[in-house]
Structure formats: C-alpha cells, structure tokens
Design an enzyme around this catalytic site. Structure first.
Site, PDB file in Angstrom:
ATOM      1  CG  ASN A 110      -1.856   0.910   1.325  1.00 42.10           C
ATOM      2  OD1 ASN A 110      -2.177   1.492   0.020  1.00 42.10           O
ATOM      3  ND2 ASN A 110      -1.905   1.453   2.679  1.00 42.10           N
ATOM      4  CG  HIS A 112      -0.409   5.957   5.169  1.00 42.44           C
ATOM      5  ND1 HIS A 112      -2.310   5.921   5.264  1.00 42.44           N
ATOM      6  CD2 HIS A 112      -0.158   7.182   5.833  1.00 42.44           C
ATOM      7  CE1 HIS A 112      -1.521   7.217   5.825  1.00 42.44           C
ATOM      8  NE2 HIS A 112      -1.071   7.512   6.323  1.00 42.44           N
ATOM      9  CB  SER A 139       5.154   5.183   4.095  1.00 48.84           C
ATOM     10  OG  SER A 139       5.362   6.126   4.896  1.00 48.84           O
ATOM     11  CG  ASP A 148      -3.289   3.135   7.216  1.00 48.60           C
ATOM     12  OD1 ASP A 148      -2.928   3.266   6.118  1.00 48.60           O
ATOM     13  OD2 ASP A 148      -4.020   4.857   7.078  1.00 48.60           O
TER      14      ASP A 148
HETATM   15  C1  GRF Z   1      -2.315   9.060  -2.592  1.00 49.19           C
HETATM   16  O1  GRF Z   1      -2.601   9.898  -2.011  1.00 49.19           O
HETATM   17  C2  GRF Z   1      -2.663   7.738  -1.528  1.00 49.19           C
HETATM   18  O2  GRF Z   1      -1.534   7.721  -1.140  1.00 49.19           O
HETATM   19  C3  GRF Z   1      -3.510   7.259  -0.846  1.00 49.19           C
HETATM   20  O3  GRF Z   1      -4.476   7.925  -1.538  1.00 49.19           O
HETATM   21  C4  GRF Z   1      -3.853   8.960  -2.855  1.00 49.19           C
HETATM   22  C5  GRF Z   1      -4.742   8.166  -3.696  1.00 49.19           C
HETATM   23  O4  GRF Z   1      -4.815   8.891  -5.158  1.00 49.19           O
HETATM   24  N1  GRF Z   1      -3.435   5.787  -0.473  1.00 49.19           N
HETATM   25  P1  GRF Z   1      -4.138   8.063  -6.141  1.00 49.19           P
HETATM   26  O5  GRF Z   1      -6.189   7.868  -6.330  1.00 49.19           O
HETATM   27  O6  GRF Z   1      -3.953   7.274  -6.639  1.00 49.19           O
HETATM   28  O7  GRF Z   1      -4.010   9.503  -7.373  1.00 49.19           O
END
Ligand code: GRF
Length: 215
Positions: A110, A112, A139, A148
């Site tokens: 994932n 984050h 991260s 998370d």
């Molecule tokens: C990103 O900020 C990611 O870190 C978080 O959700 C957002 C997704 O943005 N998990 P995108 O859909 O990849 O543009």
C-alpha cells in the site's frame, strides 16, 4: 528476459499512483506487469485512464455484497482468473479483512501519504500542518491486518514550507509517491525484499529510492 510478475492495482478514485505504476511497467525490463486494475467504484476516474492504456479493468461494487467476506470472495475470484501474483493498493478505500490480508501476506502493498508511523488514517496533510511538522512525506508498506501498519518498504520526505496548504503539500508529496511506489513494486517483484519482523531488508544490492529532500 525479465520475468514480469502479474500485478493488480486496486483503486477507488483518481488513480495517479496507478498511472505511475502503469508507466513504469511499460519498460520491458520492469519486473512487474500491470495485468488488472480493479475498483470498488464504477465512477473511479482511474478506470478510464487504465482502459485507454489497454489494461484490463474491473469493477466490484462493495455495496451489493452482504459483507466484506463476500466482497473479497468476488475479488479473489477475479484475482485468480487474472493469475495475479502481487497487489498494489493505490487509494483503495476499503478495509480488507485479516483473512484476505493473510492470504496475500508478503504480496500485498500500500502507499500512504505520510511518514509512517505518523499520521495513520485519513486527512494526513491537514493533520501534518496542524501539528506543525517540518518534514512530511509518504510511505510504501506491506499490508497487515491493522490499518496503515506493516513493514515499511520505502519512504520519501518533503520539507513543509511556510504558507503550505493541505493541497500544496499533498501535491509535493504525491510527486514523491509516484517515484517510490514503482521502485517498491520493482523490488518486490524482483524478490529483493525480505520481511524480518517489522523491518524490510533490501537484498541483492537493491536500495530504497531517495529518502530525504534535496537541500
Ligand atoms: C494517495 O495520496 C495515496 O497515498 C493514498 O490515496 C491517494 C490516492 O491517490 N493512499 P491516487 O488515486 O493514486 O491519485
């Protein structure tokens, strides 16, 4: 020839990280192929972008299922059909059950938008500004049942600037996300990541991408 491991990207919205992964995987030497983009929302913007690039897409609407287990069973059928080896969550707004997470242990990652373990959960940029932190970032981590958490694969930091808004900070962090996520997936697909307890060791001379902002 490079072995390209079949990878699914799970999204719920914009899909900019998904696009960064798709772009990276256009290189024939990249060790993963984005074989499926799966969304729980039919209106996820990223779906059209994936389709335009010839990537298989699917929607599994979580709302039609009685519960998480049933929803995930459908996802698993699709992941099996597409012979998926790795999963990247990229703005996927569903919590996964411990049994799904366990099944994909070591193959499910994932991104984050914070320097974990700080600012787990939502609204990370607002909260970082409210706390007055001077350094913020993103991260990539292995997914474990608690939200998370999980061994951290890569991080990148940005300096918080005077006058930053959640949006301006988010935009700078997002640029870093698009660098570290493809690097993390590449390392995972090459078998260059080993989980030791809560730590991730990069092997075979592989190194995590740049961690600190340039001064
Ligand atoms: C990103 O900020 C990611 O870190 C978080 O959700 C957002 C997704 O943005 N998990 P995108 O859909 O990849 O543009």
């Amino acid at each position: 020839m490079t072995t390209r491991h079949r990878t699914a990207v799970l999204i719920s919205g914009r899909g900019s990280n998904m696009l960064a992964l798709i772009e990276a995987a256009r290189d024939p030497d990249y060790p993963a192929e984005i074989a499926l983009v799966l969304s729980n929302r039919a209106d996820a913007r990223g779906l059209a972008a994936a389709k335009e690039r010839g990537i298989a897409t699917a929607v599994i609407d979580h709302k039609i299922y009685a519960g998480r287990d049933e929803f995930e069973k459908s996802m698993q059928v699709l992941l099996d059909l597409h012979r998926i080896e790795f999963i990247c969550l990229a703005g996927f707004m569903r919590i996964l059950t411990p049994s799904f997470v366990q099944r994909w242990h070591g193959r499910l990652i994932n991104i984050h938008p914070s320097l974990l373990p700080a600012f787990r959960g939502l609204d990370t940029h607002e909260r970082a500004l409210a706390e007055g932190v001077k350094i913020h970032g993103c991260s990539v981590h292995f997914v474990v049942p608690s939200l998370d958490e999980g061994p951290i694969i890569a991080q990148a930091a940005v300096a918080v600037e005077e006058g930053d808004t959640p949006e301006s900070l988010a935009a700078r962090v997002l640029e870093k996300e698009h660098v570290i996520y493809p690097a993390a997936l590449a390392a995972l697909a090459r078998g260059a990541l080993e989980i030791r307890g809560n730590r991730v060791v990069w092997k075979f001379g592989a190194t995590p991408p740049e961690v600190f902002p340039r001064s």
